[in-house]
Design an enzyme around this catalytic site. Sequence first.
Site, short mmCIF file in Angstrom:
data_model
loop_
_atom_site.label_atom_id
_atom_site.label_comp_id
_atom_site.label_asym_id
_atom_site.label_seq_id
_atom_site.Cartn_x
_atom_site.Cartn_y
_atom_site.Cartn_z
N ASP A 33 0.87 -1.18 0.00
CA ASP A 33 0.00 0.00 0.00
C ASP A 33 0.91 1.24 0.00
O ASP A 33 2.14 1.11 -0.10
CB ASP A 33 -0.93 -0.05 1.23
CG ASP A 33 -2.18 0.80 1.04
OD1 ASP A 33 -2.27 1.55 0.04
OD2 ASP A 33 -3.08 0.72 1.90
N GLU A 35 -0.01 4.63 1.85
CA GLU A 35 -0.16 5.62 2.93
C GLU A 35 0.86 5.44 4.04
O GLU A 35 1.20 6.38 4.75
CB GLU A 35 -1.58 5.57 3.51
CG GLU A 35 -2.67 6.12 2.59
CD GLU A 35 -3.20 5.08 1.61
OE1 GLU A 35 -2.58 3.99 1.48
OE2 GLU A 35 -4.23 5.36 0.96
N HIS A 85 -2.48 -0.15 -3.83
CA HIS A 85 -3.01 1.19 -3.51
C HIS A 85 -3.74 1.80 -4.70
O HIS A 85 -3.24 1.80 -5.84
CB HIS A 85 -1.86 2.12 -3.09
CG HIS A 85 -2.29 3.54 -2.96
ND1 HIS A 85 -2.98 4.00 -1.86
CD2 HIS A 85 -2.18 4.60 -3.80
CE1 HIS A 85 -3.26 5.28 -2.03
NE2 HIS A 85 -2.78 5.68 -3.20
N HIS A 129 -1.57 1.24 6.72
CA HIS A 129 -2.04 2.37 7.56
C HIS A 129 -3.14 1.91 8.51
O HIS A 129 -3.73 0.84 8.32
CB HIS A 129 -2.58 3.48 6.64
CG HIS A 129 -3.64 2.98 5.71
ND1 HIS A 129 -4.95 2.83 6.10
CD2 HIS A 129 -3.56 2.50 4.44
CE1 HIS A 129 -5.63 2.32 5.09
NE2 HIS A 129 -4.82 2.10 4.07
N HIS A 141 -7.73 5.29 7.15
CA HIS A 141 -9.04 5.01 6.54
C HIS A 141 -9.24 3.50 6.51
O HIS A 141 -8.29 2.74 6.76
CB HIS A 141 -9.15 5.60 5.11
CG HIS A 141 -8.23 4.96 4.12
ND1 HIS A 141 -6.91 5.33 3.98
CD2 HIS A 141 -8.43 3.97 3.23
CE1 HIS A 141 -6.35 4.60 3.04
NE2 HIS A 141 -7.24 3.74 2.57
N GLU A 160 -7.51 -2.61 7.41
CA GLU A 160 -7.20 -3.32 6.16
C GLU A 160 -6.23 -4.48 6.42
O GLU A 160 -6.34 -5.54 5.81
CB GLU A 160 -6.63 -2.34 5.12
CG GLU A 160 -7.68 -1.36 4.64
CD GLU A 160 -7.14 -0.30 3.69
OE1 GLU A 160 -6.03 -0.48 3.14
OE2 GLU A 160 -7.84 0.71 3.48
ZN LIG Z 1 -3.78 2.94 0.02
#
Ligand SMILES: [Zn+2]
Length: 297
Positions: A33, A35, A85, A129, A141, A160
């Site tokens: 990902d 972030e 991502h 994240h 998020h 996630e």
């Molecule tokens: Zn992401």
Amino acid sequence: MKRTAVFLCIVLLFMGGGILNAQQNLKVFISVDMEGICGVVNSDHVSATGSDYGRAREWTTEEANAAILGALDAGAAEIVVNDSHGGMRNILIENLHPEADLISGSPKALSMMEGIDETYDAVIFIGYHARMGTMNAVLDHTMSSSRIYNVFMNGKIMNEASMNAAIAGYYGIPVVFVAGDKAVTEQVHELIGKNIEVAAVKEGVGRQAARNVSLEKARKMIREGVRRGIENRSRMPVYKLDPPVTLEMEFLRSDMTDNLILIPGVKRVSARKVTYTHDDYITVFKLMRALITLAGS
Ligand SMILES: [Zn+2]
């Protein structure tokens, strides 16, 4: 005695060969990902139209490379990197370590875990994240910052990493290493398991500000942590959700849930919340992704 000794030597030789062989077949899956990459602090870094996106893509590719090097140090024979991502075309293939294959692009049915199956030995998360609503967590998020407020599975709040760990666990594979900001590494220990190797490459000062370690140090932490994680994989948690799996999703606005009850089995329990239950976690995961898409239509 002599004959016993010769027999023992032969047995040991076979065992040694077996271990060597297992090592030769070691397969590692890396989900990347953005972030949680060191240096990334703002949506400008992670949006394809952002002015700093090009730099952040390079940092992301280099953290993927650090994980690949760690996997090779641990004896990996096959490494697959899944770009995880946004549109999933962030990693610069021209700069990626030649020993890894890259899954690029979207949509993909299993999204951040596309490509995983029961043949892998270890799963690695890079650039991850924290879940929506976490304090001092960079760009926190859960799946969609514009649609989702909270996701619960079997009553547990998810991020996630834990949702994706449950996909790995479905195939019997442990998550052995996670890199991201300090907040996600704490959540990983709390939600998935205490033994997982982690690297906190930055600490959130707010949602769009962080204290970062140097890029060089972050990559060193990742390479070493990945190697240790893979070497200790037998002690790492295989995270599973007990069936039947009940999904509870809380959306940002009530108009987002208006259409979701069109799907058989989906119940609306309040203005912004729907639930769904099924014995098979992969079915639940795919349904969740369909709900996110429908909520935005
Ligand atoms: Zn992401």
